[in-house]
Design a protein around this motif. Structure first.
Motif, PDB file in Angstrom:
ATOM      1  N   GLY A 167       0.769  -1.243   0.000  1.00  0.00           N
ATOM      2  CA  GLY A 167       0.000   0.000   0.000  1.00  0.00           C
ATOM      3  C   GLY A 167       0.791   1.279   0.000  1.00  0.00           C
ATOM      4  O   GLY A 167       0.206   2.372  -0.096  1.00  0.00           O
ATOM      5  N   GLY A 168       2.127   1.224   0.117  1.00  0.00           N
ATOM      6  CA  GLY A 168       2.923   2.437   0.089  1.00  0.00           C
ATOM      7  C   GLY A 168       2.547   3.419   1.186  1.00  0.00           C
ATOM      8  O   GLY A 168       2.254   3.025   2.317  1.00  0.00           O
ATOM      9  N   MET A 169       2.520   4.702   0.847  1.00  0.00           N
ATOM     10  CA  MET A 169       2.298   5.734   1.845  1.00  0.00           C
ATOM     11  C   MET A 169       0.916   5.654   2.488  1.00  0.00           C
ATOM     12  O   MET A 169       0.767   6.004   3.669  1.00  0.00           O
ATOM     13  CB  MET A 169       2.497   7.116   1.221  1.00  0.00           C
ATOM     14  CG  MET A 169       2.417   8.262   2.224  1.00  0.00           C
ATOM     15  SD  MET A 169       3.647   8.135   3.562  1.00  0.00           S
ATOM     16  CE  MET A 169       5.112   8.744   2.716  1.00  0.00           C
ATOM     17  N   TRP A 170      -0.089   5.195   1.739  1.00  0.00           N
ATOM     18  CA  TRP A 170      -1.399   5.061   2.381  1.00  0.00           C
ATOM     19  C   TRP A 170      -1.385   3.986   3.462  1.00  0.00           C
ATOM     20  O   TRP A 170      -1.970   4.160   4.536  1.00  0.00           O
ATOM     21  CB  TRP A 170      -2.492   4.769   1.350  1.00  0.00           C
ATOM     22  CG  TRP A 170      -3.166   5.998   0.843  1.00  0.00           C
ATOM     23  CD1 TRP A 170      -3.193   6.478  -0.433  1.00  0.00           C
ATOM     24  CD2 TRP A 170      -3.915   6.947   1.630  1.00  0.00           C
ATOM     25  NE1 TRP A 170      -3.889   7.661  -0.489  1.00  0.00           N
ATOM     26  CE2 TRP A 170      -4.349   7.974   0.748  1.00  0.00           C
ATOM     27  CE3 TRP A 170      -4.241   7.045   2.982  1.00  0.00           C
ATOM     28  CZ2 TRP A 170      -5.110   9.058   1.177  1.00  0.00           C
ATOM     29  CZ3 TRP A 170      -4.996   8.131   3.412  1.00  0.00           C
ATOM     30  CH2 TRP A 170      -5.421   9.113   2.526  1.00  0.00           C
ATOM     31  N   SER A 171      -0.709   2.885   3.204  1.00  0.00           N
ATOM     32  CA  SER A 171      -0.580   1.856   4.241  1.00  0.00           C
ATOM     33  C   SER A 171       0.200   2.397   5.433  1.00  0.00           C
ATOM     34  O   SER A 171      -0.165   2.164   6.592  1.00  0.00           O
ATOM     35  CB  SER A 171       0.137   0.618   3.687  1.00  0.00           C
ATOM     36  OG  SER A 171      -0.677  -0.077   2.789  1.00  0.00           O
ATOM     37  N   LEU A 172       1.271   3.141   5.148  1.00  0.00           N
ATOM     38  CA  LEU A 172       2.068   3.705   6.232  1.00  0.00           C
ATOM     39  C   LEU A 172       1.260   4.694   7.057  1.00  0.00           C
ATOM     40  O   LEU A 172       1.362   4.733   8.286  1.00  0.00           O
ATOM     41  CB  LEU A 172       3.302   4.407   5.657  1.00  0.00           C
ATOM     42  CG  LEU A 172       4.571   3.547   5.553  1.00  0.00           C
ATOM     43  CD1 LEU A 172       4.344   2.342   4.644  1.00  0.00           C
ATOM     44  CD2 LEU A 172       5.727   4.378   5.006  1.00  0.00           C
TER      45      LEU A 172
END
Length: 460
Positions: A167-172
């Motif tokens: 998810g990249g930055m959204w997951s982070l």
């Protein structure tokens, strides 16, 4: 420890679920790298604070508190001060640039060669930031659950790699806000009060520790100054932190929510230092001070509650590990890879692939390094020694040239490496000499070479 292990497994599963939801929101290249540049105050504050306060800040500050007392909080204080300065003075112009990496500023000011050279330094920094927190995760799981260190690293770090990749930055962002809440409750509102209770209260803590433990300068002015030289300036130019700034919806969100996150970091440092002081009273003959955090958790907390605090510590470590991992991957895909692909820009699928490959590399490095604060110091020495002077010159000095910037990067980076090898990772000489050599070479070469062709980045 079965109940504690169950709580930790539930936490890890929750992070993976949030990673999945992040994947569903990451539909574009910009979503994946900077959460669509659309975070409001709550998400921005939580993700900013969670990014900075990781394994070294938690495990390392407890260790510093165990050894030096309340003055151990200066590591987190330097980080918090950097966050405040960044969001008050640099966030506004940075948001206007609509960029993805720190090194893009150098390209705008100098030329693509400067961007490539600085990207190598930034990649080394971001990798070590991720390694630092993976190390801390492995240490905690090893001490508390009796697992072999390599299994602890692969299990804990593997969760970070999976949710960061999908998810990249959204997951982070989604995991960070949950991690922020968990570590605030677990460390500041559960572990600290229980530790003080076990000691016998504040009066007993004062009675059982030497007076120097309550001095804010006991750690030494040279160390305090070095922390600010390394961590304060490192925050101002670190890719993992800038990438969080790029997620803000507007400058007001960055200014106010970011400043609040900085003050939170300082309070967090005080709490961790006090936990370390309580650990010194309860476990005075600890064999390895690097295990002070895990040892105090194991000794002072009952089953179940212990699992919640372990999850809180893992939350702090995973947030920073994922930030460093995505920062390293972003530098690869945005700064270095296009050079090899004839200028072709990265895609969402390519971003995911390189985040996975970078994660595998981080896990491999973590199995070869042992000390969390030394790893963090290595990362910041390389970053500040190699990039602070050229980047500040790009912003504030019109006479700066590309050749001066590249010379400063190379000599500053190499000088930091030489003095870390010569005097050790804990020495002050690497940062001082690398900055001195970088500054002199930057000024001399810029003055002797022709004027830069590129226009000054006046927005910054």
């Amino acid at each position: 420890m079965a109940l504690d292990l169950f709580v930790v497994l539930i936490y890890a599963a929750g992070m993976l679920v949030l990673g999945y939801y992040g994947m569903r929101r990451a539909k574009t290249h910009e979503d994946y790298l900077v959460a669509g540049r659309n975070l409001g105050p709550s998400l921005y504050m939580g993700t900013m604070a969670a990014t900075v306060l990781g394994g070294a800040s938690t495990v390392g500050t407890v260790r510093l508190g165990y050894v030096h007392g309340i003055s151990g909080f200066w590591l987190c204080a330097a980080l918090g001060a950097g966050i405040i300065a960044l969001n008050l003075f640099l966030a506004k112009p940075l948001l206007k640039l609509k960029i993805f990496t720190v090194t893009q500023v150098l390209e705008k000011r100098y030329n693509p060669m400067a961007r490539q050279a600085s990207a190598v330094i930034m990649l080394a920094y971001a990798l070590m930031i991720a390694v630092t927190s993976i190390l801390a995760i492995g240490t905690v799981l090893q001490v508390l659950f009796g697992l072999p260190f390599w299994i602890s690293v692969l299990l804990g770090g593997g969760v970070v790699v999976v949710y960061s990749t999908i998810g990249g930055m959204w997951s982070l962002t989604l995991t960070d806000i949950v991690q922020f809440v968990i570590k605030t409750v677990g460390l500041m509102f559960i572990l600290l009060p229980i530790c003080l209770y076990r000691v016998g209260g504040w009066a007993e803590l004062v009675a059982k520790l030497p007076a120097s433990s309550f001095s804010f300068t006991a750690i030494g002015w040279d160390t305090i100054i070095t922390y600010f030289m390394i961590y304060f300036f490192g925050i101002l130019i670190g890719q993992d932190i800038w990438q969080r700034v790029f997620t803000a919806r507007d400058e007001k969100v960055a200014k106010y929510a970011g400043t609040f996150a900085g003050f939170y970091c300082i309070l967090y440092g005080l709490a961790c230092a006090l936990i370390g002081m309580a650990a010194h009273v309860l476990i005075p003959d600890l064999d390895n001070v690097n295990n002070a955090f895990a040892a105090i958790v194991k000794v002072s907390l009952p089953d179940g509650i212990r699992g919640l605090v372990i999850a809180a510590a893992l939350a702090a470590m995973m947030s920073t590990a994922s930030a460093g991992l995505l920062a390293a991957s972003t530098v690869l895909t945005e700064d270095l890879l296009p050079r090899l692909r004839g200028g072709m820009q990265s895609s969402l699928a390519l971003n995911r692939l390189f985040t996975l490959l970078t994660g595998i590399a981080v896990l491999g490095i973590a199995l070869l390094v042992s000390d969390v604060i030394s790893a963090l110091t290595l990362a910041y020495n390389l970053l500040v020694g190699g990039m602070l002077i050229p980047l500040m010159g790009a912003i504030f000095w019109k006479r700066a040239t590309t050749s001066g910037a590249i010379t400063s990067m190379i000599l500053g980076f190499v000088t930091a490496l030489v003095f870390m090898f010569k005097d050790g990772l804990d020495a002050n000489t690497p940062i001082y000499y690398s900055l001195a050599v970088g500054l002199v070479s930057f000024v001399v070469v810029s003055v002797l070479s022709r004027k830069p062709e590129a226009a000054v980045v006046r927005a910054v």
